[in-house]
Design a protein around this motif. Sequence first.
Motif, PDB file in Angstrom:
ATOM      1  N   ALA A 240      35.013  54.686  24.985  1.00  0.00           N
ATOM      2  CA  ALA A 240      35.933  54.933  23.601  1.00  0.00           C
ATOM      3  C   ALA A 240      35.975  56.008  23.417  1.00  0.00           C
ATOM      4  O   ALA A 240      36.881  56.615  22.921  1.00  0.00           O
ATOM      5  CB  ALA A 240      35.048  54.725  22.486  1.00  0.00           C
ATOM      6  N   SER A 241      34.718  57.018  23.816  1.00  0.00           N
ATOM      7  CA  SER A 241      35.629  58.753  23.978  1.00  0.00           C
ATOM      8  C   SER A 241      35.835  59.264  24.697  1.00  0.00           C
ATOM      9  O   SER A 241      35.844  60.734  24.426  1.00  0.00           O
ATOM     10  CB  SER A 241      33.937  59.270  23.369  1.00  0.00           C
ATOM     11  N   GLU A 242      36.446  58.812  25.435  1.00  0.00           N
ATOM     12  CA  GLU A 242      36.560  59.200  26.848  1.00  0.00           C
ATOM     13  C   GLU A 242      38.610  59.323  26.762  1.00  0.00           C
ATOM     14  O   GLU A 242      38.765  58.479  26.459  1.00  0.00           O
ATOM     15  CB  GLU A 242      37.036  58.819  27.755  1.00  0.00           C
ATOM     16  N   LEU A 243      38.957  61.137  26.579  1.00  0.00           N
ATOM     17  CA  LEU A 243      39.507  61.561  26.761  1.00  0.00           C
ATOM     18  C   LEU A 243      41.256  61.147  28.065  1.00  0.00           C
ATOM     19  O   LEU A 243      40.906  61.789  29.118  1.00  0.00           O
ATOM     20  CB  LEU A 243      40.353  62.822  25.532  1.00  0.00           C
ATOM     21  N   TYR A 244      42.332  60.596  27.590  1.00  0.00           N
ATOM     22  CA  TYR A 244      43.426  60.140  28.569  1.00  0.00           C
ATOM     23  C   TYR A 244      44.248  61.757  28.941  1.00  0.00           C
ATOM     24  O   TYR A 244      44.937  61.904  29.704  1.00  0.00           O
ATOM     25  CB  TYR A 244      44.220  59.487  28.251  1.00  0.00           C
ATOM     26  N   SER A 245      44.469  62.486  27.576  1.00  0.00           N
ATOM     27  CA  SER A 245      45.391  63.219  27.254  1.00  0.00           C
ATOM     28  C   SER A 245      45.486  63.596  25.603  1.00  0.00           C
ATOM     29  O   SER A 245      44.258  63.728  25.465  1.00  0.00           O
ATOM     30  CB  SER A 245      46.317  62.742  27.671  1.00  0.00           C
ATOM     31  N   VAL A 246      45.800  65.368  25.818  1.00  0.00           N
ATOM     32  CA  VAL A 246      45.779  65.553  24.478  1.00  0.00           C
ATOM     33  C   VAL A 246      47.338  66.388  24.284  1.00  0.00           C
ATOM     34  O   VAL A 246      48.457  66.433  25.346  1.00  0.00           O
ATOM     35  CB  VAL A 246      44.990  67.145  25.144  1.00  0.00           C
ATOM     36  N   VAL A 247      47.646  66.555  22.658  1.00  0.00           N
ATOM     37  CA  VAL A 247      48.630  66.349  22.236  1.00  0.00           C
ATOM     38  C   VAL A 247      48.327  68.100  21.551  1.00  0.00           C
ATOM     39  O   VAL A 247      47.821  67.665  20.758  1.00  0.00           O
ATOM     40  CB  VAL A 247      49.220  65.202  21.665  1.00  0.00           C
ATOM     41  N   ALA A 248      49.887  68.857  20.887  1.00  0.00           N
ATOM     42  CA  ALA A 248      49.726  69.398  20.032  1.00  0.00           C
ATOM     43  C   ALA A 248      50.749  69.044  19.192  1.00  0.00           C
ATOM     44  O   ALA A 248      52.014  68.715  19.860  1.00  0.00           O
ATOM     45  CB  ALA A 248      50.231  71.120  21.427  1.00  0.00           C
ATOM     46  N   LEU A 249      50.401  69.113  18.053  1.00  0.00           N
ATOM     47  CA  LEU A 249      51.566  68.621  17.152  1.00  0.00           C
ATOM     48  C   LEU A 249      52.124  69.980  15.926  1.00  0.00           C
ATOM     49  O   LEU A 249      51.357  70.174  15.823  1.00  0.00           O
ATOM     50  CB  LEU A 249      50.127  67.769  15.994  1.00  0.00           C
ATOM     51  N   ASP A 250      53.101  69.672  16.514  1.00  0.00           N
ATOM     52  CA  ASP A 250      54.108  70.523  15.842  1.00  0.00           C
ATOM     53  C   ASP A 250      54.854  70.173  14.783  1.00  0.00           C
ATOM     54  O   ASP A 250      55.631  69.160  14.508  1.00  0.00           O
ATOM     55  CB  ASP A 250      54.582  71.162  16.450  1.00  0.00           C
ATOM     56  N   ASN A 251      53.664  70.552  13.493  1.00  0.00           N
ATOM     57  CA  ASN A 251      54.597  69.656  12.998  1.00  0.00           C
ATOM     58  C   ASN A 251      54.720  68.188  12.194  1.00  0.00           C
ATOM     59  O   ASN A 251      55.700  68.301  11.844  1.00  0.00           O
ATOM     60  CB  ASN A 251      55.585  71.045  11.908  1.00  0.00           C
ATOM     61  N   LYS A 252      53.759  67.214  12.960  1.00  0.00           N
ATOM     62  CA  LYS A 252      54.494  66.131  12.546  1.00  0.00           C
ATOM     63  C   LYS A 252      53.128  65.489  12.442  1.00  0.00           C
ATOM     64  O   LYS A 252      52.272  65.495  12.006  1.00  0.00           O
ATOM     65  CB  LYS A 252      54.409  65.554  14.478  1.00  0.00           C
ATOM     66  N   GLY A 253      53.275  64.080  11.923  1.00  0.00           N
ATOM     67  CA  GLY A 253      52.446  62.514  12.074  1.00  0.00           C
ATOM     68  C   GLY A 253      52.168  62.240  13.946  1.00  0.00           C
ATOM     69  O   GLY A 253      53.800  61.832  14.327  1.00  0.00           O
ATOM     70  N   MET A 254      51.110  61.600  13.665  1.00  0.00           N
ATOM     71  CA  MET A 254      51.110  61.255  14.742  1.00  0.00           C
ATOM     72  C   MET A 254      49.822  59.725  14.753  1.00  0.00           C
ATOM     73  O   MET A 254      48.964  59.291  13.253  1.00  0.00           O
ATOM     74  CB  MET A 254      50.146  61.793  15.740  1.00  0.00           C
ATOM     75  N   ALA A 255      50.222  58.030  15.666  1.00  0.00           N
ATOM     76  CA  ALA A 255      49.568  57.522  15.301  1.00  0.00           C
ATOM     77  C   ALA A 255      49.534  56.730  16.628  1.00  0.00           C
ATOM     78  O   ALA A 255      49.878  56.880  17.379  1.00  0.00           O
ATOM     79  CB  ALA A 255      49.870  56.590  14.158  1.00  0.00           C
TER      80      ALA A 255
END
Length: 355
Positions: A240-255
């Motif tokens: 469950a803790s393994e990451l697939y990718s990483v996103v840099a959030l530029d003043n956004k909401g993410m779900a």
Amino acid sequence: MNNNAQKNIIYSIILLLLVVIVYLYRQNKEGSEDLGAITTDAVGRMVIDGQTMGTSYRVVYLDPEGRNFKPAVDSLLLVFNQSLSTYISDSEISRFNQSDSLVFELPFFLPVLESSKEVFELTNGAFDPTVGPVVNLWGFGPGGPQLKDSVNINAILPRIGFEKITFDQQQVRKQVPGMYLDFSAIAKGYGVDVVAEYLESKGIENFLVEIGGELVARGLNDKGELWKVGINKPEEMGSASELYSVVALDNKGMATSGNYRNYYEVDGLKISHTIDPKTGRPVRHGLLSATVLAEDCMTADAIATALMVMGTEKAIALQESLRSFEIFLIFNDASGELNSFSSEGLKPYLSFIHE
């Protein structure tokens, strides 16, 4: 000044008054209990966390004054839940579910209704906060896993459909008796937005707010970079803790919404908790996870839920037709292999861990 501007000002005033009132109540009740945050470096990086909505929250923000907003955030979320939590028997939404109408008392019910209506219409009903009774019927409520026959489902379907909920600036009403509203697929995202708006009202420009995996980022982190958040690898494929990718959030909401965490099997048949509101039955497609980036987290949360109903192809088609949000999908392709899709606007902010 137009009506919407006046309404926003009134809501903001009410919100701040509620925070103060509940904060004073909690201080009086809890006395000297430590509600502190921690400062980790000289630039005023503050971290606070706690529990809300059956999950946890975490807020990281930069404040040269080193102010501790945890008491206020806890108070704000307490009032928020008193409006929208179905687990509180006398909350606004619980009282509405037990009757045929409700006059708004708190400033949260109306905005979530307005956003729900917008996403319901954008997704042609794939997002529908009235689907809860069918979700429970399939065993994703207190009764636990159990298959249901068509007779039970068909008896409930007439009470499903957000178009049967009407509202104005003062109240919300049911057109069909026995309908039930549940904002669990949008409330965490909205809660993130509410906390973010509070921080902004205090002059905080750089922060990351997270509730149960739903996020809003503003400004930069303490290193002067965009806030970076991970997208988990579907649990069926790893921990469950393994990451697939990483996103840099530029003043956004993410779900992010997914089918891989909540399902059960009967005679080899996998029953997903994602229910199609139109059919009343679990979806069956290869989409495992849908991550949505939008201007606010409430919208991202609702759209992510809708995409999990729609499936990979329809999700991509919707994003490409609207272009008002970005998506990252993880799915099983026709050959059963794990694959992913990212919309064009997201690609500059996306880095992969999974190979």
